[in-house]
Design an enzyme around this catalytic site. Structure first.
Site, short mmCIF file in Angstrom:
data_model
loop_
_atom_site.label_atom_id
_atom_site.label_comp_id
_atom_site.label_asym_id
_atom_site.label_seq_id
_atom_site.Cartn_x
_atom_site.Cartn_y
_atom_site.Cartn_z
CG HIS A 1 10.11 -1.22 1.14
ND1 HIS A 1 9.92 -0.22 2.07
CD2 HIS A 1 8.88 -1.76 0.93
CE1 HIS A 1 8.64 -0.17 2.40
NE2 HIS A 1 7.99 -1.10 1.72
CD GLU B 1 7.68 0.93 -1.91
OE1 GLU B 1 6.95 0.42 -1.04
OE2 GLU B 1 8.88 1.16 -1.72
#
Length: 248
Positions: free
Chosen positions: A95, A165
């Site tokens: 992430h 992302e």
């Protein structure tokens, strides 16, 4: 440290406490989710067992991180074995906050991916560029390098979901346009075809993360190579059900 949603993956925000977590779990229980959607809730480690016990069995649970080895003197870390022990089946790795707040390298993320897969977990592997990298025109270079570090450590792609992302669109209110998202997803699928196999390129789910909301999810979901979402703040709101069902 949020609760993430995959193919439609929610995130518990950092400040979330048990009472709020229970409220969200009850909200998820009330959702009328189309059967084709796969939902995975990525809870903070301290709430993983709670989430797995309270959520419907049809909803998966993911840890938000894990370490690269099964055991040892790594205070504060959790292992895939611990994640599996409480009944969770997924882990989110790479992430953007792990990369850019905690300084995790492509190499370390690749090692984590290898170990998590070897231990039988499904992996939601995140990639994405920062604003200065996009403005410098090196988005492809960045995401391809990150993807290679992951791909080099994958033997079974059936347990891997790629999450694109763009860092500049996370929690900022900015969202990549559907065309920007599609462009990167299409190029990622092309990279998989060239460097792994055509079968893997076609079967691997590539999901989008970055300020996904109930109002923009339909147009994002309509893009050919966007297979679902990694959702942040909107996963804590009733509109989350619209996001889950956006692809159908």
């Amino acid at each position: 440290v949020n609760m993430h949603y995959f193919f439609s993956s929610p995130r518990f925000e950092f400040h979330l406490i048990r009472a709020s977590a229970l409220e969200m779990v009850l909200c998820l229980r009330s959702f009328k989710v189309l059967c084709l959607a796969e939902v995975v809730c990525g809870a903070p480690a301290i709430y993983l067992d709670f989430a797995r016990q309270k959520l419907d069995a049809k909803i998966g649970v993911a840890a938000q991180n894990c370490y690269k080895v099964p055991k040892g003197a790594f205070t504060g870390e959790i292992s895939p074995a611990m994640i599996k022990d409480i009944g969770a089946a997924w882990v989110i790795l790479g992430h953007s906050e792990r990369r850019h707040v905690f300084g995790e390298s492509d190499e370390l993320i690749g090692q984590k991916v290898a170990h998590a897969l070897a231990e039988g977990l499904g992996v939601i592997a995140c990639i994405g560029e920062k604003l200065d990298e996009r403005e410098a025109g090196i988005t492809e270079k960045v995401v391809f390098e990150q993807t290679k570090a992951i791909a080099d450590n994958v033997k079974d792609w059936g347990k891997v979901v790629l999450a694109y992302e763009p860092v500049w669109a996370i929690g900022t209110g900015k969202t990549a346009t559907p065309q920007q998202a599609q462009e990167v997803h299409e190029k990622l699928r092309g990279w998989l075809k060239s460097h792994v196999s055509d079968a893997v390129a076609q079967s691997t789910r590539i999901i989008y993360g970055g300020s996904v909301t109930g109002s923009n999810c339909k147009e994002l979901a309509s893009q050919h190579d966007v297979d679902g979402f990694l959702v942040g703040g909107a996963s804590l709101k009733p509109e989350f059900v619209d996001i889950i069902n956006a692809k159908h």
